[in-house]
Design a protein around this motif. Structure first.
Motif, PDB file in Angstrom:
ATOM      1  N   GLY A 198    -101.221  25.461  31.896  1.00  0.00           N
ATOM      2  CA  GLY A 198    -101.820  26.772  31.700  1.00  0.00           C
ATOM      3  C   GLY A 198    -100.773  27.830  31.417  1.00  0.00           C
ATOM      4  O   GLY A 198     -99.683  27.553  30.904  1.00  0.00           O
ATOM      5  N   VAL A 199    -101.099  29.083  31.773  1.00  0.00           N
ATOM      6  CA  VAL A 199    -100.215  30.205  31.467  1.00  0.00           C
ATOM      7  C   VAL A 199     -98.867  30.044  32.146  1.00  0.00           C
ATOM      8  O   VAL A 199     -97.809  30.249  31.534  1.00  0.00           O
ATOM      9  CB  VAL A 199    -100.865  31.534  31.892  1.00  0.00           C
ATOM     10  CG1 VAL A 199     -99.908  32.696  31.647  1.00  0.00           C
ATOM     11  CG2 VAL A 199    -102.169  31.747  31.134  1.00  0.00           C
ATOM     12  N   PHE A 200     -98.867  29.655  33.431  1.00  0.00           N
ATOM     13  CA  PHE A 200     -97.623  29.487  34.183  1.00  0.00           C
ATOM     14  C   PHE A 200     -97.378  27.992  34.377  1.00  0.00           C
ATOM     15  O   PHE A 200     -97.604  27.436  35.453  1.00  0.00           O
ATOM     16  CB  PHE A 200     -97.704  30.215  35.525  1.00  0.00           C
ATOM     17  CG  PHE A 200     -97.938  31.693  35.387  1.00  0.00           C
ATOM     18  CD1 PHE A 200     -96.942  32.529  34.917  1.00  0.00           C
ATOM     19  CD2 PHE A 200     -99.161  32.249  35.710  1.00  0.00           C
ATOM     20  CE1 PHE A 200     -97.160  33.894  34.777  1.00  0.00           C
ATOM     21  CE2 PHE A 200     -99.385  33.610  35.580  1.00  0.00           C
ATOM     22  CZ  PHE A 200     -98.381  34.433  35.107  1.00  0.00           C
ATOM     23  N   HIS A 249    -106.898  43.285  36.495  1.00  0.00           N
ATOM     24  CA  HIS A 249    -106.047  42.096  36.499  1.00  0.00           C
ATOM     25  C   HIS A 249    -105.210  42.004  37.762  1.00  0.00           C
ATOM     26  O   HIS A 249    -104.745  40.932  38.129  1.00  0.00           O
ATOM     27  CB  HIS A 249    -105.127  42.114  35.281  1.00  0.00           C
ATOM     28  CG  HIS A 249    -104.436  40.813  35.032  1.00  0.00           C
ATOM     29  ND1 HIS A 249    -105.127  39.672  34.711  1.00  0.00           N
ATOM     30  CD2 HIS A 249    -103.135  40.469  35.058  1.00  0.00           C
ATOM     31  CE1 HIS A 249    -104.276  38.676  34.530  1.00  0.00           C
ATOM     32  NE2 HIS A 249    -103.062  39.133  34.745  1.00  0.00           N
ATOM     33  N   TYR A 288     -95.227  37.343  39.131  1.00  0.00           N
ATOM     34  CA  TYR A 288     -94.533  37.435  37.846  1.00  0.00           C
ATOM     35  C   TYR A 288     -94.559  38.891  37.420  1.00  0.00           C
ATOM     36  O   TYR A 288     -95.578  39.394  36.950  1.00  0.00           O
ATOM     37  CB  TYR A 288     -95.208  36.553  36.796  1.00  0.00           C
ATOM     38  CG  TYR A 288     -94.621  36.698  35.404  1.00  0.00           C
ATOM     39  CD1 TYR A 288     -93.325  36.258  35.127  1.00  0.00           C
ATOM     40  CD2 TYR A 288     -95.359  37.284  34.384  1.00  0.00           C
ATOM     41  CE1 TYR A 288     -92.782  36.392  33.864  1.00  0.00           C
ATOM     42  CE2 TYR A 288     -94.828  37.428  33.111  1.00  0.00           C
ATOM     43  CZ  TYR A 288     -93.533  36.977  32.857  1.00  0.00           C
ATOM     44  OH  TYR A 288     -92.992  37.112  31.601  1.00  0.00           O
ATOM     45  N   HIS A 330     -97.599  41.167  37.960  1.00  0.00           N
ATOM     46  CA  HIS A 330     -98.756  40.285  38.120  1.00  0.00           C
ATOM     47  C   HIS A 330     -98.605  39.441  39.378  1.00  0.00           C
ATOM     48  O   HIS A 330     -97.602  38.765  39.575  1.00  0.00           O
ATOM     49  CB  HIS A 330     -98.891  39.374  36.896  1.00  0.00           C
ATOM     50  CG  HIS A 330     -99.964  38.342  37.031  1.00  0.00           C
ATOM     51  ND1 HIS A 330    -101.294  38.645  36.956  1.00  0.00           N
ATOM     52  CD2 HIS A 330     -99.887  37.006  37.256  1.00  0.00           C
ATOM     53  CE1 HIS A 330    -102.006  37.548  37.113  1.00  0.00           C
ATOM     54  NE2 HIS A 330    -101.175  36.538  37.299  1.00  0.00           N
TER      55      HIS A 330
END
Length: 254
Positions: free
Chosen positions: A241-243, A12, A74, A77
């Motif tokens: 989306g995720v962010f 990831h 983040y 990440h």
């Protein structure tokens, strides 16, 4: 550590980057960007900063020559990408460049227990994961997820060779023939017909191979869609989306 958690943490995370767009402007990057076409409407060109999600920092640059650079951070990440952008109706599309042809790869000898990559968190890459419930005769090759679709070759001591393809989670698995061991693994970039790198294996029991990738052209996605808010000034681009949040232009780019 559970095998799936270890691989997920590794694949990831692309190689850590400095949170600055300038860090991506290598000669190779600029060479590829020259293939971008300037958009008919370059009024959205500029430097954008992200807001709307707690503890997320992100910067996006849209250039008048059709090139973009993108970074997001983040916690542990990181995402980063570069390539071409274009306007399509109410959307801006970011089309990432393919991996650099001079990408360097090597086997990782250590991995972080928690993804922080601090010195105290480092541990040797496990040889096997029978203790985690994994099948003992399965070999797994893991790379950053941005290389999904890349070919992987596993050559065994008995002369057999298997070819696999990296999945979307950044791994490729193969079955080790009975009474054999892994002699070496080969890895390539997507669309390669033959291995770009071979790595000899000096540890016959090894079943897990983590491949470190160093590439200034590594992108964290193939394409991304942003929605244009035409009524706002300065221009704003909405990300879902995720962010989820909003990119607001802070400066005009050339």
């Amino acid at each position: 550590m559970n095998k799936s958690n270890l691989i997920r943490k590794f694949t990831h995370l692309a190689p850590k980057v400095v949170f600055a767009v300038a860090s991506f402007l290598s000669a190779n990057t600029l060479g590829w960007a020259a293939e971008c076409s300037p958009p008919p409407d370059s009024s959205l060109a500029g430097k954008y900063y992200f807001s709307g999600a707690s503890e997320v920092g992100s910067e996006l640059v849209l250039r008048t020559n059709g090139q973009f650079q993108y970074v997001l951070s983040y916690g542990a990440h990181d995402e980063h990408a570069h390539g071409c952008w274009l306007r399509g109706g109410p959307s801006v599309w970011l089309i990432a460049a393919p991996p650099s042809q001079d990408t360097h790869m090597e086997l990782r000898r250590e991995v972080s227990r928690d993804g922080s990559y601090t010195p105290q968190s480092m541990m040797p890459v496990p040889l096997t994961y029978a203790e985690a419930g994994a099948v003992a005769n399965t070999v797994v090759v893991a790379m950053p997820r941005a290389f999904a679709g890349a070919p992987v070759w596993v050559e065994y001591a008995d002369g057999q060779t298997q070819r696999q393809t990296l999945t979307i989670d950044g791994t490729a698995s193969a079955h080790v023939p009975d009474m054999s061991s892994v002699k070496r693994i080969g890895v390539g970039l997507p669309n390669d017909a033959s291995p770009r790198f071979w790595f000899d294996n000096a540890e016959p029991p090894r079943r897990l191979f983590l491949v470190k990738v160093d590439s200034p052209a590594l992108s964290s996605f193939e394409r991304k869609q942003l929605v244009v808010s035409d009524t706002s000034e300065p221009p704003k681009l909405k990300s879902n989306g995720v962010f989820a949040g909003t990119y607001t232009r802070q400066a005009v780019a050339h």
